[in-house]
Every structure is written in C-alpha cells, then in structure tokens.
Design a protein around this motif. Structure first.
Motif, PDB file in Angstrom:
ATOM      1  N   PHE A   9       5.156  -3.390  -9.760  1.00  0.00           N
ATOM      2  CA  PHE A   9       4.396  -4.602  -9.478  1.00  0.00           C
ATOM      3  C   PHE A   9       3.081  -4.177  -8.831  1.00  0.00           C
ATOM      4  O   PHE A   9       2.969  -3.053  -8.325  1.00  0.00           O
ATOM      5  CB  PHE A   9       5.176  -5.545  -8.544  1.00  0.00           C
ATOM      6  N   PRO A  10       2.074  -5.030  -8.832  1.00  0.00           N
ATOM      7  CA  PRO A  10       0.765  -4.659  -8.261  1.00  0.00           C
ATOM      8  C   PRO A  10       0.754  -4.768  -6.737  1.00  0.00           C
ATOM      9  O   PRO A  10       0.365  -5.786  -6.170  1.00  0.00           O
ATOM     10  CB  PRO A  10      -0.200  -5.659  -8.916  1.00  0.00           C
ATOM     11  N   ASN A  11       1.167  -3.710  -6.054  1.00  0.00           N
ATOM     12  CA  ASN A  11       1.193  -3.714  -4.589  1.00  0.00           C
ATOM     13  C   ASN A  11      -0.208  -3.472  -4.032  1.00  0.00           C
ATOM     14  O   ASN A  11      -1.070  -2.904  -4.692  1.00  0.00           O
ATOM     15  CB  ASN A  11       2.169  -2.664  -4.070  1.00  0.00           C
ATOM     16  N   LEU A  12      -0.417  -3.888  -2.793  1.00  0.00           N
ATOM     17  CA  LEU A  12      -1.764  -4.008  -2.249  1.00  0.00           C
ATOM     18  C   LEU A  12      -2.204  -2.870  -1.338  1.00  0.00           C
ATOM     19  O   LEU A  12      -3.378  -2.757  -1.005  1.00  0.00           O
ATOM     20  CB  LEU A  12      -1.877  -5.330  -1.465  1.00  0.00           C
ATOM     21  N   GLY A  13      -1.272  -2.013  -0.892  1.00  0.00           N
ATOM     22  CA  GLY A  13      -1.599  -0.996   0.094  1.00  0.00           C
ATOM     23  C   GLY A  13      -2.644   0.021  -0.324  1.00  0.00           C
ATOM     24  O   GLY A  13      -3.622   0.259   0.405  1.00  0.00           O
ATOM     25  N   PRO A  14      -2.493   0.682  -1.476  1.00  0.00           N
ATOM     26  CA  PRO A  14      -3.477   1.703  -1.875  1.00  0.00           C
ATOM     27  C   PRO A  14      -4.896   1.162  -1.976  1.00  0.00           C
ATOM     28  O   PRO A  14      -5.848   1.831  -1.566  1.00  0.00           O
ATOM     29  CB  PRO A  14      -2.957   2.162  -3.238  1.00  0.00           C
ATOM     30  N   GLU A  15      -5.042  -0.023  -2.497  1.00  0.00           N
ATOM     31  CA  GLU A  15      -6.367  -0.637  -2.627  1.00  0.00           C
ATOM     32  C   GLU A  15      -7.023  -0.797  -1.256  1.00  0.00           C
ATOM     33  O   GLU A  15      -8.210  -0.514  -1.076  1.00  0.00           O
ATOM     34  CB  GLU A  15      -6.223  -1.992  -3.315  1.00  0.00           C
ATOM     35  N   LEU A  16      -6.225  -1.218  -0.266  1.00  0.00           N
ATOM     36  CA  LEU A  16      -6.762  -1.417   1.077  1.00  0.00           C
ATOM     37  C   LEU A  16      -7.168  -0.088   1.713  1.00  0.00           C
ATOM     38  O   LEU A  16      -8.222   0.013   2.339  1.00  0.00           O
ATOM     39  CB  LEU A  16      -5.715  -2.124   1.937  1.00  0.00           C
ATOM     40  N   LEU A  17      -6.348   0.938   1.551  1.00  0.00           N
ATOM     41  CA  LEU A  17      -6.665   2.249   2.123  1.00  0.00           C
ATOM     42  C   LEU A  17      -7.953   2.813   1.530  1.00  0.00           C
ATOM     43  O   LEU A  17      -8.829   3.294   2.252  1.00  0.00           O
ATOM     44  CB  LEU A  17      -5.516   3.228   1.884  1.00  0.00           C
ATOM     45  N   VAL A  18      -8.063   2.784   0.217  1.00  0.00           N
ATOM     46  CA  VAL A  18      -9.238   3.338  -0.452  1.00  0.00           C
ATOM     47  C   VAL A  18     -10.492   2.567  -0.058  1.00  0.00           C
ATOM     48  O   VAL A  18     -11.551   3.149   0.191  1.00  0.00           O
ATOM     49  CB  VAL A  18      -9.031   3.333  -1.987  1.00  0.00           C
TER      50      VAL A  18
ATOM     51  N   VAL B  49      -2.260  13.609  -6.406  1.00  0.00           N
ATOM     52  CA  VAL B  49      -3.425  12.919  -6.975  1.00  0.00           C
ATOM     53  C   VAL B  49      -4.158  12.200  -5.851  1.00  0.00           C
ATOM     54  O   VAL B  49      -3.556  11.407  -5.120  1.00  0.00           O
ATOM     55  CB  VAL B  49      -2.999  11.901  -8.041  1.00  0.00           C
ATOM     56  N   GLU B  50      -5.451  12.494  -5.694  1.00  0.00           N
ATOM     57  CA  GLU B  50      -6.244  11.753  -4.710  1.00  0.00           C
ATOM     58  C   GLU B  50      -6.718  10.462  -5.356  1.00  0.00           C
ATOM     59  O   GLU B  50      -7.479  10.468  -6.326  1.00  0.00           O
ATOM     60  CB  GLU B  50      -7.431  12.582  -4.219  1.00  0.00           C
ATOM     61  N   GLN B  51      -6.256   9.357  -4.808  1.00  0.00           N
ATOM     62  CA  GLN B  51      -6.570   8.059  -5.391  1.00  0.00           C
ATOM     63  C   GLN B  51      -8.020   7.670  -5.115  1.00  0.00           C
ATOM     64  O   GLN B  51      -8.570   7.949  -4.049  1.00  0.00           O
ATOM     65  CB  GLN B  51      -5.628   6.992  -4.826  1.00  0.00           C
ATOM     66  N   THR B  52      -8.621   7.021  -6.096  1.00  0.00           N
ATOM     67  CA  THR B  52      -9.967   6.474  -5.972  1.00  0.00           C
ATOM     68  C   THR B  52      -9.915   4.984  -6.301  1.00  0.00           C
ATOM     69  O   THR B  52      -8.882   4.464  -6.747  1.00  0.00           O
ATOM     70  CB  THR B  52     -10.934   7.165  -6.939  1.00  0.00           C
ATOM     71  N   ALA B  53     -11.016   4.303  -6.081  1.00  0.00           N
ATOM     72  CA  ALA B  53     -11.063   2.880  -6.409  1.00  0.00           C
ATOM     73  C   ALA B  53     -10.776   2.662  -7.890  1.00  0.00           C
ATOM     74  O   ALA B  53     -10.073   1.707  -8.274  1.00  0.00           O
ATOM     75  CB  ALA B  53     -12.423   2.307  -6.037  1.00  0.00           C
ATOM     76  N   GLU B  54     -11.264   3.554  -8.734  1.00  0.00           N
ATOM     77  CA  GLU B  54     -11.058   3.421 -10.180  1.00  0.00           C
ATOM     78  C   GLU B  54      -9.605   3.674 -10.559  1.00  0.00           C
ATOM     79  O   GLU B  54      -9.014   2.926 -11.354  1.00  0.00           O
ATOM     80  CB  GLU B  54     -11.971   4.395 -10.944  1.00  0.00           C
ATOM     81  N   SER B  55      -8.994   4.718  -9.992  1.00  0.00           N
ATOM     82  CA  SER B  55      -7.602   5.031 -10.351  1.00  0.00           C
ATOM     83  C   SER B  55      -6.655   3.944  -9.854  1.00  0.00           C
ATOM     84  O   SER B  55      -5.684   3.598 -10.539  1.00  0.00           O
ATOM     85  CB  SER B  55      -7.196   6.388  -9.776  1.00  0.00           C
ATOM     86  N   VAL B  56      -6.939   3.382  -8.678  1.00  0.00           N
ATOM     87  CA  VAL B  56      -6.099   2.308  -8.160  1.00  0.00           C
ATOM     88  C   VAL B  56      -6.230   1.064  -9.032  1.00  0.00           C
ATOM     89  O   VAL B  56      -5.235   0.412  -9.363  1.00  0.00           O
ATOM     90  CB  VAL B  56      -6.478   1.986  -6.697  1.00  0.00           C
ATOM     91  N   ALA B  57      -7.450   0.739  -9.441  1.00  0.00           N
ATOM     92  CA  ALA B  57      -7.662  -0.435 -10.294  1.00  0.00           C
ATOM     93  C   ALA B  57      -6.932  -0.289 -11.623  1.00  0.00           C
ATOM     94  O   ALA B  57      -6.297  -1.236 -12.108  1.00  0.00           O
ATOM     95  CB  ALA B  57      -9.156  -0.642 -10.527  1.00  0.00           C
ATOM     96  N   ASP B  58      -6.993   0.900 -12.213  1.00  0.00           N
ATOM     97  CA  ASP B  58      -6.289   1.135 -13.484  1.00  0.00           C
ATOM     98  C   ASP B  58      -4.777   1.007 -13.306  1.00  0.00           C
ATOM     99  O   ASP B  58      -4.077   0.412 -14.141  1.00  0.00           O
ATOM    100  CB  ASP B  58      -6.633   2.525 -14.023  1.00  0.00           C
ATOM    101  N   ALA B  59      -4.257   1.579 -12.218  1.00  0.00           N
ATOM    102  CA  ALA B  59      -2.813   1.518 -11.972  1.00  0.00           C
ATOM    103  C   ALA B  59      -2.353   0.089 -11.718  1.00  0.00           C
ATOM    104  O   ALA B  59      -1.255  -0.304 -12.119  1.00  0.00           O
ATOM    105  CB  ALA B  59      -2.450   2.413 -10.791  1.00  0.00           C
ATOM    106  N   MET B  60      -3.205  -0.685 -11.069  1.00  0.00           N
ATOM    107  CA  MET B  60      -2.837  -2.072 -10.782  1.00  0.00           C
ATOM    108  C   MET B  60      -2.768  -2.907 -12.053  1.00  0.00           C
ATOM    109  O   MET B  60      -1.925  -3.789 -12.191  1.00  0.00           O
ATOM    110  CB  MET B  60      -3.844  -2.682  -9.809  1.00  0.00           C
TER     111      MET B  60
END
Length: 395
Positions: A74-83, A125-136
């Motif tokens: 599911f699209p969880n919100l934590g990684p987006e907030l951290l990045v 994997v170091e997450q970025t705004a782009e990688s988080v958006a794609d995963a979401m």
C-alpha cells in the motif's frame, strides 16, 4: 606521489553523512533513544508517517532500514516525509546490519552504502524523491487487498471491544470537567503539530478549550506555552516537564492490565489512571472525551484519510481508529479547518484601522468647516472608547 595523495585525502572530509549509530529491532524503543546527530538503524517494513515524523523530530542525520521502506502492499507515507525533510534513507540493506553495527558506533552513509571507517558493512538503495514517487505509484495496486484485510480486522476489533466502543465500559474516570466543553487534542509529530497549534491561538484564547496532549503532543503543547489538562499515552515517550505540568495523566494498558511506563510515573510521584484497551493512545483519548460528554473535539496531528488508515499497516490500531471516528461523528473537527475559519474573520487591526480612518476624515472635515477643536476632541474620545471596546472583543 603517495605522500601527496595521502595529504589530499586527509584534507577533505569523506562524502556522505556521518553520525552515531543507534541500533534496535524494536522501533518504539529506538525512537525513545534517538537524538540530534544520530543515525537510526531499524528493521521496519513499510515505514509509516508517525515513525518518520518521530525520526525527523529527533533530528537524526540518516536512517538505515534493514527492510523495504515501501513493500508495495500500500502507499505508506513515511519515506516520502523523510526524503522531503532531507534525511538520507538507505533502504533494504538486510538484517545483517543489525548484527554488524554496534550501538554508539560512528557510521557514514554514502550512495546507498553504510561504512564504519573505510569498511563497507552494508549496502542498499538510497531513496530519492523520484524513487519514492515511483514506488508509491506501484504500491497503489496493493490497496484493494489491504482494504479487504482492513474490513476483516475491523469486524474482529468490534467483537473484541464492543463494550468499550458502544457503551463506554472500561473508560476511566477523570477529574477535569469535560461535559459540554470544547476540547483541543494535540498529537502527532512535533513539527507539523506545532505549526497547526500556532494557527489555533485565537481559537484557544477565545474558547478556552480543555487541552489534551497525546504522547508527543503533550510536549508540543508544553513547548508552545500551554499546560496540558490531560495527557494520554506511554509516559516513557513524554518529557518530564510536560508530565509534571499536566492536571491528569491517563496511561494506556494492555488487556491483561500491564501498563508500560507506569513505573516512570510512580518514580516521578505523579498520579495516573490506567485505560485497559487494545486501541492506540489517540483513539483512547477520543473515546475518553466522548464518554465524558465533550461537546466538540478539535484535533491537531490526527489524520484519518484513507492513506492514513492504510499507512498503519496491519496493526490492530487501524480498526480502532476507524470505529472511534465513526463513534464521535460530527463532534470531531480537524484543527486546520478551525484555524482557517478564524483566519477568515476580520482582524482587530483591520477594523481599528478602518475606524481610525473614519475619525481622521471626520476630524479634518470639522477643522476645515470651522466648527471648532471641541468637536475634534469629542471625535478622538469616541475613537478611544471604540478602540477599547474592539480590543476587548478581539482579545
């Protein structure tokens, strides 16, 4: 040549971010130990918003997650907030990192790798705004299955806690008067909750609501200069000053009666009551207020949209959150909406400026017409009286 190269390396800091590793498989225990400059090393599948807010609030310089921070369920919100907060997130490094790293050891994060000195101990994997958006985007496909699980968990929770939800059985007594009063409940991470609370200063000043702090929200209230009337939550995660300032403390307890953090309350010499139930602290606070007849409950830091429900994963608190909000119904109001309504009201400064302009214009007209200074003085007196009345109205 070798000597020159050595000088070049020692005169420059290695790339990446460096901090002190804080290692724990249990996320809740880890969050209580974090401080500025730490690197949080955890094992948390589908990093949720609440955990991410706590990490940002602790001012960590990096996060290393042994598990995937976005599993795709599911699209969880934590990684987006951290990045978005600029905190490096090295994801999916494997559980071996929890054995390799020692608590208190100095570590460096760079390009998805975790180093101790010059030795690489883990890589992910170091997450970025782009990688988080794609995963979401991909994770949204898993929402249907999560909704089915959510429905089943909700029915099970209702069977288990039916007496509490429907009849209020098990809700502890409190001495702070609540019946017929407005209540402001503050929860959530310290940054966004503090911003929302600032926007509610006029509301607090005008309506004098009962102030309830839920876990970290108690510290947010205290830091803003307010004294919490009631605190609900595990005392181990709440500052001593906020606990001492509160009129009452309610400690959530497990259904067997065990209440984590109760020993700390006893050590501080603070009186407290326990609330045995399987819901989380936020939901228990709302049920407490409803059972004791609160007229209106304004919330800060309590989000309850579809993404927030799913963001809690498979925890038992999800059905509790859903059913609690259904029970409170229309008396539950989001703090941002209340702040927006108060901002839309005409300000004291604007009204007083309008009155002043009218008086000045009238005074000028009287002076030109030769009526006399007496009438100008009378106009000034009228303005001063009106100014005092307006000041009392808007204060």
């Amino acid at each position: 040549m070798k000597f020159s190269g050595l000088l070049s390396r020692t005169n420059h800091e290695p790339p990446g971010v460096t901090g002190v590793a804080r290692v724990d498989r249990r996320t809740g225990d880890l969050l209580r130990r974090l401080g500025p400059g730490d690197v949080a090393v955890l094992d948390h599948v589908d990093l949720d918003r609440r955990t991410a807010e706590a990490l940002v609030g602790a001012e960590v310089v990096g996060v290393v997650n042994a598990s995937p921070s976005i599993s795709g369920r599911f699209p969880n919100l934590g990684p987006e907030l951290l990045v978005a907060a600029g905190v490096p997130l090295v994801d999916g490094v494997g559980t071996g990192v929890l054995r390799e790293l020692k608590d208190g050891e100095k570590v460096r994060l760079h390009a998805g790798a975790v180093y101790v000195g010059d030795r690489e101990v883990a890589r992910g994997v170091e997450q970025t705004a782009e990688s988080v958006a794609d995963a979401m985007i991909e994770a949204k496909a898993g929402m249907a299955a999560q909704l089915e699980a959510f429905s089943a968990n909700t029915i099970e929770f209702l069977r288990r806690e039916r007496a509490l939800l429907l009849d209020g059985i098990g809700v502890p007594e409190v001495y702070v008067p609540l019946r017929g009063r407005q209540v402001l409940v503050v929860a959530g991470g310290p940054r966004h909750a503090a911003d929302e609370l600032r926007g509610l200063r006029k509301y607090v000043r005008e309506h004098r609501p009962v102030l309830v702090g839920v876990e970290a929200g108690a510290d947010t209230l205290h830091a803003a200069g307010y004294r919490p009337d009631i605190i609900v939550g595990d005392p181990d995660g709440i500052g001593t000053e906020a606990l001492r300032a509160a009129s009452e403390v309610v400690v959530p307890a497990q259904t067997d009666g065990h209440a984590p953090g109760l020993e700390r309350i006893q050590d501080l010499g603070i009186g407290a009551v326990t609330f045995p139930a399987s819901g989380n602290a936020e939901d228990l606070a709302l049920l407490l207020l409803d059972a004791h007849g609160a007229a209106l409950v304004v919330t800060v830091g309590l989000r309850a949209g579809l993404r927030e429900f799913l963001d809690r994963g498979n925890s038992g608190s999800t059905p509790s959150t859903f059913l609690t909000r259904l029970k409170l119904g229309g008396k539950l109001v989001d703090g941002e909406a209340v702040a927006a309504l108060h901002r839309s009201r005409v300000s004291f400064g604007a009204v007083s400026l309008l009155v002043l302009s009218a008086v000045v214009a009238m005074g000028a007209a009287l002076a030109v017409s030769g009526v006399g200074q007496v009438y100008v003085d009378m106009a000034v007196d009228v303005f001063r009286s009106g100014f005092d009345w307006l000041k009392g109205f808007f204060s």
